[in-house]
Design a protein around this motif. Structure first.
Motif, mmCIF file in Angstrom:
data_model
loop_
_atom_site.group_PDB
_atom_site.id
_atom_site.type_symbol
_atom_site.label_atom_id
_atom_site.label_comp_id
_atom_site.label_asym_id
_atom_site.label_seq_id
_atom_site.Cartn_x
_atom_site.Cartn_y
_atom_site.Cartn_z
ATOM 1 N N VAL A 127 91.748 30.605 -66.545
ATOM 2 C CA VAL A 127 92.666 30.396 -67.656
ATOM 3 C C VAL A 127 93.921 29.726 -67.105
ATOM 4 C CG1 VAL A 127 93.979 31.402 -69.545
ATOM 5 C CG2 VAL A 127 91.839 32.486 -68.802
ATOM 6 N N PHE A 128 94.276 28.565 -67.669
ATOM 7 C CA PHE A 128 95.498 27.859 -67.311
ATOM 8 C C PHE A 128 96.406 27.821 -68.540
ATOM 9 C CE2 PHE A 128 92.583 26.469 -64.120
ATOM 10 C CZ PHE A 128 93.346 26.183 -62.999
ATOM 11 N N LEU A 129 97.708 27.675 -68.285
ATOM 12 C CA LEU A 129 98.677 27.658 -69.370
ATOM 13 C C LEU A 129 99.693 26.542 -69.168
ATOM 14 C CD1 LEU A 129 100.171 28.884 -71.828
ATOM 15 C CD2 LEU A 129 101.298 30.461 -70.231
ATOM 16 N N GLN A 130 99.900 25.756 -70.239
ATOM 17 C CA GLN A 130 100.987 24.783 -70.299
ATOM 18 C C GLN A 130 102.064 25.389 -71.179
ATOM 19 O OE1 GLN A 130 101.210 21.386 -68.968
ATOM 20 N NE2 GLN A 130 103.343 21.727 -69.549
ATOM 21 N N ARG A 131 103.226 25.667 -70.597
ATOM 22 C CA ARG A 131 104.348 26.254 -71.343
ATOM 23 C C ARG A 131 105.595 25.458 -71.012
ATOM 24 N NH1 ARG A 131 105.043 32.557 -71.133
ATOM 25 N NH2 ARG A 131 103.553 32.378 -72.867
ATOM 26 N N GLY A 132 106.051 24.650 -71.964
ATOM 27 C CA GLY A 132 107.181 23.772 -71.683
ATOM 28 C C GLY A 132 106.805 22.805 -70.568
ATOM 29 N N LEU A 148 91.029 27.753 -71.388
ATOM 30 C CA LEU A 148 90.140 28.823 -70.946
ATOM 31 C C LEU A 148 88.767 28.240 -70.689
ATOM 32 C CD1 LEU A 148 91.834 29.922 -73.739
ATOM 33 C CD2 LEU A 148 90.914 32.063 -72.885
ATOM 34 N N GLY A 149 88.158 28.608 -69.575
ATOM 35 C CA GLY A 149 86.840 28.060 -69.329
ATOM 36 C C GLY A 149 86.145 28.648 -68.126
ATOM 37 N N THR A 150 84.990 28.108 -67.853
ATOM 38 C CA THR A 150 84.224 28.505 -66.683
ATOM 39 C C THR A 150 84.866 27.916 -65.430
ATOM 40 O OG1 THR A 150 82.800 26.574 -66.998
ATOM 41 C CG2 THR A 150 82.093 28.634 -68.024
ATOM 42 N N GLU A 151 84.372 28.337 -64.284
ATOM 43 C CA GLU A 151 84.963 27.875 -63.033
ATOM 44 C C GLU A 151 84.983 26.349 -62.943
ATOM 45 O OE1 GLU A 151 84.483 28.616 -58.207
ATOM 46 O OE2 GLU A 151 82.847 29.165 -59.566
ATOM 47 N N ALA A 152 83.884 25.706 -63.308
ATOM 48 C CA ALA A 152 83.794 24.250 -63.209
ATOM 49 C C ALA A 152 84.686 23.541 -64.224
ATOM 50 C CB ALA A 152 82.341 23.803 -63.399
ATOM 51 N N PHE A 153 85.049 24.223 -65.308
ATOM 52 C CA PHE A 153 85.889 23.623 -66.349
ATOM 53 C C PHE A 153 87.262 23.224 -65.813
ATOM 54 C CE2 PHE A 153 89.103 24.367 -69.736
ATOM 55 C CZ PHE A 153 88.724 23.367 -70.622
ATOM 56 N N SER A 154 87.780 23.966 -64.845
ATOM 57 C CA SER A 154 89.147 23.726 -64.363
ATOM 58 C C SER A 154 89.330 22.334 -63.775
ATOM 59 C CB SER A 154 89.541 24.782 -63.326
ATOM 60 O OG SER A 154 88.689 24.733 -62.201
ATOM 61 N N SER A 155 88.272 21.746 -63.246
ATOM 62 C CA SER A 155 88.389 20.421 -62.641
ATOM 63 C C SER A 155 88.583 19.318 -63.676
ATOM 64 C CB SER A 155 87.144 20.113 -61.795
ATOM 65 O OG SER A 155 85.987 20.046 -62.604
ATOM 66 N N LEU A 156 88.402 19.638 -64.954
ATOM 67 C CA LEU A 156 88.563 18.640 -66.015
ATOM 68 C C LEU A 156 89.966 18.582 -66.592
ATOM 69 C CD1 LEU A 156 85.387 19.275 -68.209
ATOM 70 C CD2 LEU A 156 85.662 17.577 -66.411
ATOM 71 N N ILE A 157 90.773 19.605 -66.345
ATOM 72 C CA ILE A 157 92.065 19.717 -67.013
ATOM 73 C C ILE A 157 92.969 18.550 -66.637
ATOM 74 C CG2 ILE A 157 94.125 21.149 -67.285
ATOM 75 C CD1 ILE A 157 92.332 23.575 -66.723
ATOM 76 N N SER A 171 77.623 19.288 -65.212
ATOM 77 C CA SER A 171 78.160 19.567 -66.548
ATOM 78 C C SER A 171 77.516 20.800 -67.169
ATOM 79 C CB SER A 171 78.000 18.358 -67.472
ATOM 80 O OG SER A 171 76.685 18.247 -67.949
ATOM 81 N N ALA A 172 76.343 21.210 -66.683
ATOM 82 C CA ALA A 172 75.696 22.412 -67.203
ATOM 83 C C ALA A 172 76.469 23.672 -66.843
ATOM 84 C CB ALA A 172 74.267 22.515 -66.676
ATOM 85 N N ARG A 173 77.462 23.540 -65.985
ATOM 86 C CA ARG A 173 78.298 24.686 -65.608
ATOM 87 C C ARG A 173 79.676 24.628 -66.274
ATOM 88 N NH1 ARG A 173 75.398 23.047 -61.238
ATOM 89 N NH2 ARG A 173 74.085 24.615 -60.237
ATOM 90 N N ILE A 174 79.844 23.712 -67.200
ATOM 91 C CA ILE A 174 81.158 23.501 -67.813
ATOM 92 C C ILE A 174 81.165 23.930 -69.285
ATOM 93 C CG2 ILE A 174 82.875 21.779 -68.481
ATOM 94 C CD1 ILE A 174 82.037 20.144 -66.044
ATOM 95 N N ALA A 175 82.041 24.859 -69.595
ATOM 96 C CA ALA A 175 82.305 25.264 -70.977
ATOM 97 C C ALA A 175 83.751 25.726 -71.039
ATOM 98 C CB ALA A 175 81.368 26.388 -71.416
ATOM 99 N N GLY A 176 84.440 25.367 -72.112
ATOM 100 C CA GLY A 176 85.837 25.756 -72.191
ATOM 101 C C GLY A 176 86.384 25.689 -73.599
#
Length: 219
Positions: free
Chosen positions: A103-108, A135-144, A172-177
């Motif tokens: 889980v990552f957060l953009q705040r200001g 919010l996502g799976t481990e592999a999702f973070s590389s897309l942010i 991509s089969a490991r990516i959901a967010g």
């Protein structure tokens, strides 16, 4: 407080089934992203997990969290990565992570990781105006996106951007967010599914740590 959401899901393969789930009503929003992995039965277990989520009945968030953990434990051996968020319209938020769900957060102007854990873990805090959660799976973070102006876009716009990025990933089969943005009208967008591409993977910048102010963590 109101929320807008947009999901993004990679293309499943013979062993992994990425998927998302959303529920919202007049008082709460719940989203989850996960990957099921069990040879040819990943989709079967994934659908069973979603059916259980749809049938959850609870009186408060404490009971909900307990039921969610029980469900996770039942399906744990089939789950490759998991994250979830529970957002109340008064601003309270609970986040869950297991098997390196992120889980990552953009705040200001601040951006960073709120939660990531191998074991089942919860953090609690307060949502602020114009927060954007990833919010996502481990592999999702590389897309942010690593440009602030991109991360501050509307969820549906961000989903289109991430759908383009996911095409360069061989896993991509490991990516959901899910993207959740606060203080905007609640809306549910269509899941963005993608196809594989031979484009080269773009290296992401490293994200500096960010403390989720006022949050509490527990296992």
């Amino acid at each position: 407080m109101s929320f807008s959401t947009a999901p993004i899901v990679g293309m499943s393969d013979n062993t992994s089934w990425p998927q998302v789930f959303q529920h919202h009503d007049e008082s709460i929003l719940f989203v989850s992203a996960f990957v099921m992995s069990n040879s040819g039965k990943a989709r079967t277990y994934g659908r069973a997990f979603i059916e259980r989520l749809e049938k959850l009945q609870f009186d408060d968030v404490i009971e909900f969290s307990s039921l969610l953990q029980q469900m996770y434990m039942e399906f744990e051996k089939h789950i490759q990565s998991f994250s979830a968020g529970y957002f109340e319209h008064d601003g309270r938020v609970l986040l869950w992570s297991a098997k390196q769900g992120t889980v990552f957060l953009q705040r200001g102007e601040k951006f960073g990781k709120v939660l990531q854990s191998e074991e089942w873990r919860i953090t609690e805090g307060k949502t602020q105006k114009n927060d954007t959660f990833f919010l996502g799976t481990e592999a999702f973070s590389s897309l942010i996106p690593f440009q602030t102006e991109e991360r501050e876009a509307r969820p549906d716009t961000l989903a289109e951007l991430l759908a383009q990025r996911i095409q360069s990933h061989t896993d991509s089969a490991r990516i959901a967010g899910y993207i959740v943005q606060s203080n905007v009208s609640v809306a549910k967008y269509e899941t963005v599914e993608v196809v594989q591409s031979v484009q080269p993977v773009k290296k992401e910048e490293q994200i500096s740590p960010y403390l989720y102010a006022g949050g509490q963590q527990s296992q």
